[in-house]
Design a protein around this motif. Structure first.
Motif, PDB file in Angstrom:
ATOM      1  N   MET A  90       0.836  -1.207   0.000  1.00  0.00           N
ATOM      2  CA  MET A  90       0.000   0.000   0.000  1.00  0.00           C
ATOM      3  C   MET A  90       0.869   1.255   0.000  1.00  0.00           C
ATOM      4  N   GLY A  91       2.008   1.185   0.677  1.00  0.00           N
ATOM      5  CA  GLY A  91       2.956   2.303   0.656  1.00  0.00           C
ATOM      6  C   GLY A  91       3.485   2.573  -0.737  1.00  0.00           C
ATOM      7  N   GLU A  92       3.744   1.503  -1.498  1.00  0.00           N
ATOM      8  CA  GLU A  92       4.190   1.661  -2.885  1.00  0.00           C
ATOM      9  C   GLU A  92       3.133   2.401  -3.697  1.00  0.00           C
ATOM     10  N   GLY A  93       1.885   2.047  -3.488  1.00  0.00           N
ATOM     11  CA  GLY A  93       0.799   2.721  -4.186  1.00  0.00           C
ATOM     12  C   GLY A  93       0.720   4.202  -3.842  1.00  0.00           C
ATOM     13  N   MET A  94       0.964   4.523  -2.586  1.00  0.00           N
ATOM     14  CA  MET A  94       0.924   5.930  -2.140  1.00  0.00           C
ATOM     15  C   MET A  94       2.068   6.746  -2.724  1.00  0.00           C
ATOM     16  N   ARG A  95       3.150   6.082  -3.112  1.00  0.00           N
ATOM     17  CA  ARG A  95       4.297   6.809  -3.665  1.00  0.00           C
ATOM     18  C   ARG A  95       4.071   7.268  -5.107  1.00  0.00           C
ATOM     19  N   ARG A  96       3.104   6.663  -5.766  1.00  0.00           N
ATOM     20  CA  ARG A  96       2.833   7.083  -7.150  1.00  0.00           C
ATOM     21  C   ARG A  96       2.164   8.454  -7.138  1.00  0.00           C
ATOM     22  N   PRO A  97       2.621   9.355  -7.999  1.00  0.00           N
ATOM     23  CA  PRO A  97       1.984  10.669  -8.050  1.00  0.00           C
ATOM     24  C   PRO A  97       0.560  10.566  -8.592  1.00  0.00           C
ATOM     25  N   GLY A  98      -0.270  11.476  -8.186  1.00  0.00           N
ATOM     26  CA  GLY A  98      -1.632  11.504  -8.693  1.00  0.00           C
ATOM     27  C   GLY A  98      -2.589  12.161  -7.724  1.00  0.00           C
ATOM     28  N   ASP A  99      -3.794  12.355  -8.178  1.00  0.00           N
ATOM     29  CA  ASP A  99      -4.860  12.922  -7.366  1.00  0.00           C
ATOM     30  C   ASP A  99      -5.744  11.794  -6.858  1.00  0.00           C
ATOM     31  N   MET A 100      -6.596  12.117  -5.897  1.00  0.00           N
ATOM     32  CA  MET A 100      -7.484  11.115  -5.318  1.00  0.00           C
ATOM     33  C   MET A 100      -8.926  11.441  -5.659  1.00  0.00           C
ATOM     34  N   LEU A 101      -9.736  10.405  -5.691  1.00  0.00           N
ATOM     35  CA  LEU A 101     -11.151  10.531  -6.025  1.00  0.00           C
ATOM     36  C   LEU A 101     -11.943   9.753  -4.984  1.00  0.00           C
ATOM     37  N   PHE A 102     -12.956  10.396  -4.402  1.00  0.00           N
ATOM     38  CA  PHE A 102     -13.761   9.793  -3.348  1.00  0.00           C
ATOM     39  C   PHE A 102     -15.244   9.951  -3.633  1.00  0.00           C
ATOM     40  N   GLY A 103     -16.033   9.028  -3.112  1.00  0.00           N
ATOM     41  CA  GLY A 103     -17.466   9.225  -2.982  1.00  0.00           C
ATOM     42  C   GLY A 103     -17.713   9.977  -1.681  1.00  0.00           C
ATOM     43  N   ARG A 104     -18.906  10.508  -1.502  1.00  0.00           N
ATOM     44  CA  ARG A 104     -19.214  11.338  -0.336  1.00  0.00           C
ATOM     45  C   ARG A 104     -18.971  10.622   0.986  1.00  0.00           C
ATOM     46  N   ARG A 105     -19.525   9.424   1.153  1.00  0.00           N
ATOM     47  CA  ARG A 105     -19.418   8.720   2.442  1.00  0.00           C
ATOM     48  C   ARG A 105     -17.961   8.447   2.817  1.00  0.00           C
ATOM     49  N   THR A 106     -17.169   7.948   1.877  1.00  0.00           N
ATOM     50  CA  THR A 106     -15.771   7.645   2.178  1.00  0.00           C
ATOM     51  C   THR A 106     -14.992   8.921   2.443  1.00  0.00           C
ATOM     52  N   TRP A 107     -15.243   9.974   1.669  1.00  0.00           N
ATOM     53  CA  TRP A 107     -14.559  11.247   1.890  1.00  0.00           C
ATOM     54  C   TRP A 107     -14.862  11.770   3.294  1.00  0.00           C
TER      55      TRP A 107
END
Length: 194
Positions: free
Chosen positions: A48-65
């Motif tokens: 999961m840390g490897e995934g977080m190291r990739r650059p990019g923006d995040m996308l959420f639905g309302r409840r999870t956000w």
């Protein structure tokens, strides 16, 4: 054009509801909340840390956000996940949310999720990562907008709870990698076949 990458924990029978804690999502009388925490280990944390190291923006639905805002927003605990989540540009797709001011760097996408996310995806910019947000993922999948999945497949069945895919359209993905953890979770990476 941006790509959309979904990371989701799922049971063998496809349940995605209430992964993190008993009170996370009790809709429909769901009583198995917190099922995913017993399977965490160093392998999962590293992946999961490897995934977080990739650059990019995040996308959420309302409840999870909203849930992440409470859990991560404003924290300064030295955790690399906290740093990543707070620094990232976070798009929240919602037809009901009034604003996205509760968590820094959040931008509200008002209206139908598939439509607003399709518009965002078509714009130039960093790729988009989705963590959780099952309802949003189902809508994006049905609209053909998801390019890659990382599924953390946990070794248990629950028999009840919201599933990742309901009446999803036929879509083929190719397995691009798989990492087993010491607790029996398979971290499987899939890419959409064109």
């Amino acid at each position: 054009m941006r790509s959309i990458h979904v990371t989701m924990s799922v049971t063998l029978d496809g349940v995605v509801q209430g992964l993190g804690r008993p009170d996370e999502d009790t809709r429909g009388g769901f009583a198995h909340g917190g099922w995913g925490t017993r399977h965490q280990d160093d392998v999962m944390a590293r992946e999961m840390g490897e995934g977080m190291r990739r650059p990019g923006d995040m996308l959420f639905g309302r409840r999870t956000w909203q849930d992440f805002t409470t859990a991560w927003g404003g924290r300064d605990d030295g955790n690399p996940f906290t740093k990543h989540l707070n620094a990232a540009t976070k798009y929240v797709a919602s037809a009901t949310l009034e604003d996205a001011d509760a968590w820094q760097n959040s931008i509200l996408l008002r209206g139908d999720a598939a439509d607003t996310v399709a518009e965002l995806k078509a714009q130039p910019g960093p790729d988009l990562s989705v963590i959780g947000s099952a309802s949003l993922v189902r809508a994006l999948h049905a609209a053909g907008l998801v390019d890659r999945y990382t599924l953390l497949i946990h070794p248990l069945t629950l028999g009840t709870g919201a599933r990742l895919f309901g009446a999803a359209p036929l879509t083929e993905f190719g397995l691009t990698g798989c990492v087993p953890t010491t607790k029996g979770v398979l971290i499987a990476h899939y890419e959409r076949r064109v």
